[in-house]
Scaffold this motif. Structure first.
Motif, mmCIF file in Angstrom:
data_model
loop_
_atom_site.group_PDB
_atom_site.id
_atom_site.type_symbol
_atom_site.label_atom_id
_atom_site.label_comp_id
_atom_site.label_asym_id
_atom_site.label_seq_id
_atom_site.Cartn_x
_atom_site.Cartn_y
_atom_site.Cartn_z
ATOM 1 N N ALA A 106 8.265 -12.333 -4.842
ATOM 2 C CA ALA A 106 8.910 -11.488 -5.113
ATOM 3 C C ALA A 106 8.710 -10.604 -3.509
ATOM 4 N N TRP A 107 9.719 -9.522 -3.211
ATOM 5 C CA TRP A 107 10.117 -8.763 -2.699
ATOM 6 C C TRP A 107 8.931 -7.679 -2.676
ATOM 7 N N THR A 108 8.444 -7.112 -1.795
ATOM 8 C CA THR A 108 7.233 -5.607 -2.733
ATOM 9 C C THR A 108 7.220 -5.212 -1.367
ATOM 10 N N MET A 109 6.610 -4.211 -1.351
ATOM 11 C CA MET A 109 5.765 -3.006 -0.143
ATOM 12 C C MET A 109 4.333 -2.391 -1.233
ATOM 13 N N ASN A 110 4.047 -1.831 -0.174
ATOM 14 C CA ASN A 110 2.405 -1.089 -0.848
ATOM 15 C C ASN A 110 2.853 -0.390 -1.445
ATOM 16 N N GLY A 111 2.317 -0.147 -2.941
ATOM 17 C CA GLY A 111 2.761 0.790 -4.253
ATOM 18 C C GLY A 111 2.727 2.152 -3.449
ATOM 19 N N LEU A 140 7.267 7.775 -1.008
ATOM 20 C CA LEU A 140 8.884 7.589 -1.210
ATOM 21 C C LEU A 140 9.619 8.327 -2.169
ATOM 22 N N ILE A 141 9.093 7.578 -3.469
ATOM 23 C CA ILE A 141 9.786 8.162 -4.520
ATOM 24 C C ILE A 141 9.560 9.698 -4.758
ATOM 25 N N VAL A 142 8.450 10.151 -4.255
ATOM 26 C CA VAL A 142 8.464 11.795 -4.577
ATOM 27 C C VAL A 142 9.000 12.117 -4.000
ATOM 28 N N LEU A 143 9.168 11.524 -2.268
ATOM 29 C CA LEU A 143 10.032 12.733 -1.559
ATOM 30 C C LEU A 143 11.811 12.130 -1.125
ATOM 31 N N ILE A 144 12.178 11.087 -3.020
ATOM 32 C CA ILE A 144 13.675 11.302 -2.938
ATOM 33 C C ILE A 144 13.597 12.399 -3.858
ATOM 34 N N GLY A 145 12.427 12.320 -4.615
ATOM 35 C CA GLY A 145 12.455 13.347 -5.917
ATOM 36 C C GLY A 145 12.458 14.836 -5.338
ATOM 37 N N LEU A 175 22.485 12.202 -8.231
ATOM 38 C CA LEU A 175 22.233 10.977 -7.830
ATOM 39 C C LEU A 175 20.768 10.583 -7.205
ATOM 40 N N PHE A 176 20.141 11.361 -6.212
ATOM 41 C CA PHE A 176 18.688 11.510 -5.550
ATOM 42 C C PHE A 176 18.086 11.496 -7.176
ATOM 43 N N PHE A 177 18.687 12.070 -8.253
ATOM 44 C CA PHE A 177 17.336 11.843 -8.962
ATOM 45 C C PHE A 177 16.881 10.693 -10.092
ATOM 46 N N LEU A 178 18.254 10.126 -10.521
ATOM 47 C CA LEU A 178 18.455 8.290 -10.904
ATOM 48 C C LEU A 178 17.999 7.955 -10.033
ATOM 49 N N ILE A 179 18.039 8.030 -8.444
ATOM 50 C CA ILE A 179 17.213 7.349 -6.958
ATOM 51 C C ILE A 179 15.691 6.722 -7.300
ATOM 52 N N THR A 180 15.569 7.643 -8.212
ATOM 53 C CA THR A 180 14.326 8.237 -8.256
ATOM 54 C C THR A 180 13.808 7.461 -9.144
ATOM 55 N N ILE A 181 14.460 8.025 -10.323
ATOM 56 C CA ILE A 181 14.309 6.879 -11.930
ATOM 57 C C ILE A 181 14.168 5.353 -11.773
ATOM 58 N N VAL A 182 15.322 4.871 -10.782
ATOM 59 C CA VAL A 182 15.488 3.355 -10.733
ATOM 60 C C VAL A 182 14.399 3.248 -9.025
ATOM 61 N N LEU A 183 13.792 3.092 -8.623
ATOM 62 C CA LEU A 183 13.029 3.721 -7.683
ATOM 63 C C LEU A 183 11.557 3.493 -8.928
ATOM 64 N N ALA A 184 11.331 4.356 -9.588
ATOM 65 C CA ALA A 184 10.440 4.399 -10.221
ATOM 66 C C ALA A 184 9.500 2.776 -11.451
ATOM 67 N N SER A 236 -3.159 -9.538 -5.903
ATOM 68 C CA SER A 236 -3.353 -7.713 -6.517
ATOM 69 C C SER A 236 -3.213 -6.579 -5.678
ATOM 70 N N GLY A 237 -3.035 -5.771 -6.806
ATOM 71 C CA GLY A 237 -2.765 -3.902 -6.171
ATOM 72 C C GLY A 237 -1.708 -3.611 -7.003
ATOM 73 N N LEU A 238 -1.711 -2.038 -6.216
ATOM 74 C CA LEU A 238 -0.419 -1.812 -6.473
ATOM 75 C C LEU A 238 0.653 -2.076 -5.469
ATOM 76 N N PHE A 239 1.973 -2.439 -5.956
ATOM 77 C CA PHE A 239 3.095 -2.380 -5.133
ATOM 78 C C PHE A 239 4.698 -1.881 -5.642
ATOM 79 N N LEU A 240 4.996 -1.421 -5.530
ATOM 80 C CA LEU A 240 7.400 -1.261 -5.771
ATOM 81 C C LEU A 240 7.465 -2.412 -5.091
ATOM 82 N N THR A 241 7.633 -3.422 -6.147
ATOM 83 C CA THR A 241 9.293 -4.231 -5.983
ATOM 84 C C THR A 241 10.513 -3.949 -6.419
ATOM 85 N N VAL A 242 11.611 -4.932 -7.244
ATOM 86 C CA VAL A 242 12.452 -4.807 -7.341
ATOM 87 C C VAL A 242 12.864 -4.144 -8.468
#
Length: 216
Positions: free
Chosen positions: A6-11, A17-22, A39-48, A75-81
């Motif tokens: 699956a697609w992932t990036m470092n959590g 990134l989520i904090v910056l968008i928020g 719009l930016f708050f919705l993006i934040t919620i979706v990414l979270a 194993s670890g903390l990730f941001l995924t789909v």
């Protein structure tokens, strides 16, 4: 169905990134640009919703509205789909101890037999999607394979030299492992070892067979 990554990036980077968008959302809000802030708050919620933690020796299987999006095995903390449902699958080595099964050997003698099966999941997608419950599948197929192998050999040989359950435990274990692996491939399970833990004549013929063995 076959496992894929699956697609992932470092959590931690994902959280940053989520904090910056928020923060951008807050900036637009205080500047009166409500549409952009929403719009930016919705993006934040979706990414979270894409933040996930994978413990050691576990895998996360991702589903996006019913579509398999891949598995996370590290194993670890990730941001995924985002907006995915995740099912956790254990990748640890486990044992299954069968109950004592009563079967007839190749000569028709009733015997009691049991085995321990050492296994682990190697394909999380098959384990989740190709069988209803892979753990129950392992148990049922293990007992089926034990019964099958037990009926191929005699419990003991008294007059001729041939493979028997009692005298050739190594050969029987190899046959059991091979047979069971063929059955469990569909569930993405690897059999590491399968060995007999109990072997005896059934009580109704045990005394007669013991006398026969002592007379040899």
């Amino acid at each position: 169905m076959t496992e894929n990554k699956a697609w992932t990036m470092n959590g931690f980077l994902g959280i940053l990134l989520i904090v910056l968008i928020g923060l951008f959302g807050c900036y637009f809000f205080f500047n009166g640009q409500l549409l952009l802030s929403v719009l930016f708050f919705l993006i934040t919620i979706v990414l979270a919703s894409g933040i996930t933690i994978v413990p050691p020796n576990k895998a996360k299987v991702l589903l996006f509205f019913g579509k398999y999006m891949g598995s996370i095995r590290n194993s670890g903390l990730f941001l995924t789909v985002p907006l995915t449902t995740r099912r956790t699958i254990s990748l640890r080595v486990r044992n299954f101890n069968s109950s004592k099964l009563k079967v007839n050997d190749v000569d028709g003698n009733p015997i009691e037999i049991a085995a321990v099966v050492v296994f682990k999941v190697v394909d999380s997608a098959k384990a989740v999607f190709d069988v209803d419950d892979y753990e129950e599948f392992v148990e049922i197929q293990s007992e089926t394979a034990i019964r099958h192998v037990a009926t191929k050999y005699p419990y003991d040989t008294f007059e001729i030299e041939e493979v028997s359950l009692r005298e050739n435990s190594e050969e029987v274990s190899q046959e059991l492992t091979k047979n069971l692996q063929e059955r469990l491939n569909v569930a993405g399970v690897q059999v590491l070892e399968a060995r007999l833990t109990h072997l005896a004549y059934s009580t109704e013929i045990a005394s007669a067979m013991l006398q026969r063995q002592q007379a040899r």
